[in-house]
Write an enzyme that holds these catalytic residues in place. Structure first.
Site, PDB file in Angstrom:
ATOM      1  N   GLU A  81       0.828  -1.224   0.000  1.00 31.30           N
ATOM      2  CA  GLU A  81       0.000   0.000   0.000  1.00 31.30           C
ATOM      3  C   GLU A  81       0.853   1.260   0.000  1.00 31.30           C
ATOM      4  OE1 GLU A  81      -3.241  -0.122   2.846  1.00 31.30           O
ATOM      5  OE2 GLU A  81      -3.309   2.057   2.942  1.00 31.30           O
ATOM      6  N   LYS A 259      -7.187  -0.959  11.786  1.00 32.49           N
ATOM      7  CA  LYS A 259      -6.591  -1.405  10.510  1.00 32.49           C
ATOM      8  C   LYS A 259      -5.386  -0.526  10.184  1.00 32.49           C
ATOM      9  CE  LYS A 259      -6.132  -1.732   5.829  1.00 32.49           C
ATOM     10  NZ  LYS A 259      -5.335  -0.856   4.948  1.00 32.49           N
ATOM     11  N   ASP A 275       4.628 -14.364  12.000  1.00 28.55           N
ATOM     12  CA  ASP A 275       3.318 -14.913  11.656  1.00 28.55           C
ATOM     13  C   ASP A 275       2.314 -13.761  11.775  1.00 28.55           C
ATOM     14  OD1 ASP A 275       0.800 -16.029  11.649  1.00 28.55           O
ATOM     15  OD2 ASP A 275       1.353 -17.762  12.852  1.00 28.55           O
ATOM     16  N   HIS A 373      -2.122  10.426  -0.663  1.00 32.77           N
ATOM     17  CA  HIS A 373      -2.153   9.310  -1.609  1.00 32.77           C
ATOM     18  C   HIS A 373      -1.896   9.805  -3.026  1.00 32.77           C
ATOM     19  CE1 HIS A 373      -3.256   5.595   0.360  1.00 32.77           C
ATOM     20  NE2 HIS A 373      -4.020   6.273   1.177  1.00 32.77           N
TER      21      HIS A 373
HETATM   22  C1  MEV Z   1      -5.892   2.888   5.214  1.00 33.18           C
HETATM   23  O1  MEV Z   1      -5.118   1.778   4.858  1.00 33.18           O
HETATM   24  C2  MEV Z   1      -5.834   3.130   6.711  1.00 33.18           C
HETATM   25  C3  MEV Z   1      -6.770   4.204   7.222  1.00 33.18           C
HETATM   26  O2  MEV Z   1      -8.104   3.941   6.808  1.00 33.18           O
HETATM   27  C4  MEV Z   1      -6.674   4.189   8.738  1.00 33.18           C
HETATM   28  C5  MEV Z   1      -7.693   5.072   9.435  1.00 33.18           C
HETATM   29  O3  MEV Z   1      -8.767   5.330   8.880  1.00 33.18           O
HETATM   30  O4  MEV Z   1      -7.393   5.428  10.596  1.00 33.18           O
HETATM   31  C6  MEV Z   1      -6.411   5.567   6.686  1.00 33.18           C
END
Ligand code: MEV
Length: 420
Positions: A81, A259, A275, A373
């Site tokens: 990413e 995430k 792992d 991005h």
């Molecule tokens: C994207 O890979 C991760 C985000 O969505 C994390 C977040 O929203 O805190 C930008």
């Protein structure tokens, strides 16, 4: 130790970056070659899993600026990413201005579970297991003499009753200090080895004998200060606090928030041969430990109006055995980090998790995530169009300014720059 603060690292050629990493970590010419060409022998892969037909490479980037417990680290991250490595480096830069990350790991104890069903008398069985605790621990330790020699081994044992729709069952937890190993094989072997004795003592039937990925005896913690003055002032602090509250109180947001944390954690874990599924399972189960899924990180504001962040989660990582033993790039990643101990690796990983989380919240609470991005995307397009390192910034900036980010536009701008 050289500094990990390397301004403009991203603008350098790949060869120059490799040279810097080589010098920082004391890599040999051969190791630098392995890094550059991602050398991974197919025969090694063939011994790792079944039915091998090839490899599946990922980009390996280096996050700069990390100062953790007073030590500088260049952090290898394997991830597909865009923006993740840049965001981590950027957040780490702000943290180092306030003294760096303060990370700690309490212990390296894994939990091995033994499930006992159809126990005739649960309370009596519990008492008997606890009465035999010393012997059971001794028996477990006989199964891994090397671990004992190195100073690890089974330390304690507990018995839990878990209610089910088919009546209660006993769950024995064996706590094993696995030192610098992730420890799955060790603790699984111990659980399997203890099962016949457990059946004899309890009169029940043992089914599952396996580690728990909710490794809450292997917690890593970090905290860091994000000074108001280095992150953009009071409004940014306020925005990040609201972003944090969103994740704290809403599981839909918490999932995405966490995430983002795992973007950093898994990238370093992957680079160092961990792992990653075990880490994901541990993180998310820990995030729901109070019965409601919530944020893994916390934020608060101190008396001076500066923002602080902390992160705590289970990190069952290893620096010996398993993939680390056979994977040439994982070995190199550990060498770049200059790490031999699993506890130190966990401290780096948890720090990257917090950096990643802070970077995401800051972007989300201000300009939004897409701006960064798009910038990286534009850089990649510029490179794909053949821009030289000294041309990339110009091409990127113009594409963004003119809101046209594609190969054709990049080539057109390049033509103009070169033409005069
Ligand atoms: C994207 O890979 C991760 C985000 O969505 C994390 C977040 O929203 O805190 C930008």
């Amino acid at each position: 130790m050289p500094s990990s603060r390397i301004p403009g690292f991203y603008k350098l050629s790949i060869d120059r970056r490799i040279e810097i990493v080589k010098e920082f970590a004391g890599l040999s010419d051969e190791e630098a070659e392995v890094l550059k060409h991602g050398k991974f022998p197919l025969e090694v892969a063939d011994h790792m899993i079944e039915n091998v037909v090839g490899l599946w490479p990922l980009p390996l980037g280096i996050a700069t600026n990390f100062l953790i417990n007073g030590r500088d680290y260049l952090v290898p991250m394997a991830i597909e990413e865009p923006s993740v490595v840049a965001a981590a480096s950027n957040a780490a830069k702000m943290v180092r201005e306030s003294g760096g990350f303060q990370a700690e790991v309490a212990e390296s104890v894994m939990i091995s579970q033994i499930q006992v069903v159809r126990v005739p008398d649960i309370e009596e069985a519990k008492r008997s297991i606890l009465a035999e605790k010393g012997k059971l621990i001794e028996l477990a330790n006989e199964m891994d003499s090397l671990l004992i020699k190195l100073g690890g081994g089974a330390r304690d044992l507990e018995v839990r009753t878990v209610e089910t729709d088919a009546g209660p069952m006993l769950v024995i937890h064996l706590y094993v200090d696995t030192l610098d190993a992730m420890g799955a094989n060790t603790v699984n072997t111990m659980a399997e080895g203890l099962a016949p004795t457990v059946e004899r003592i309890t009169g029940g039937r043992v089914y599952l004998r396996i580690l728990s990925n909710l490794a809450d005896r292997r917690l890593a913690r970090v905290k860091a200060k994000f000074a108001k003055s280095s992150i953009g002032g009071e409004e940014v602090v306020d925005g990040i606090m609201w972003a944090y509250r969103f994740a704290k109180y809403d599981p839909y947001r918490a999932a995405t928030h966490n995430k983002g944390i795992m973007n950093g954690i898994i990238a370093v874990a992957r680079a160092t041969g961990q792992d990653t599924r075990a880490l994901e399972a541990g993180a998310h189960s820990y995030a729901a430990r109070d019965g409601r899924y919530t944020s893994l990180s916390e934020y608060w504001v101190d008396g001076d109006g500066d923002l602080w962040g902390s992160l705590e989660l289970p990190l069952a990582v290893g620096t010996v055995g398993g993939v680390v033993r056979v994977h040439p790039i994982a070995k190199l990643a550990l060498k770049i980090l200059g790490i031999k101990k699993a506890s130190e690796l966990a401290k780096v990983i948890v720090s990257v998790g917090l950096a990643q989380n802070f970077a995401a919240l800051k972007a989300l609470a201000t300009e939004g995530i897409q701006a960064g991005h798009m910038k990286l995307h534009a850089r990649n397009i510029a490179l794909a169009a053949g821009a030289k390192p000294e041309e990339v910034d110009k091409v990127t900036e113009r594409m963004i300014r003119e809101k046209k980010i594609n190969l054709e536009k990049a080539k057109e701008i390049l033509g103009e720059i070169r033409g005069g």
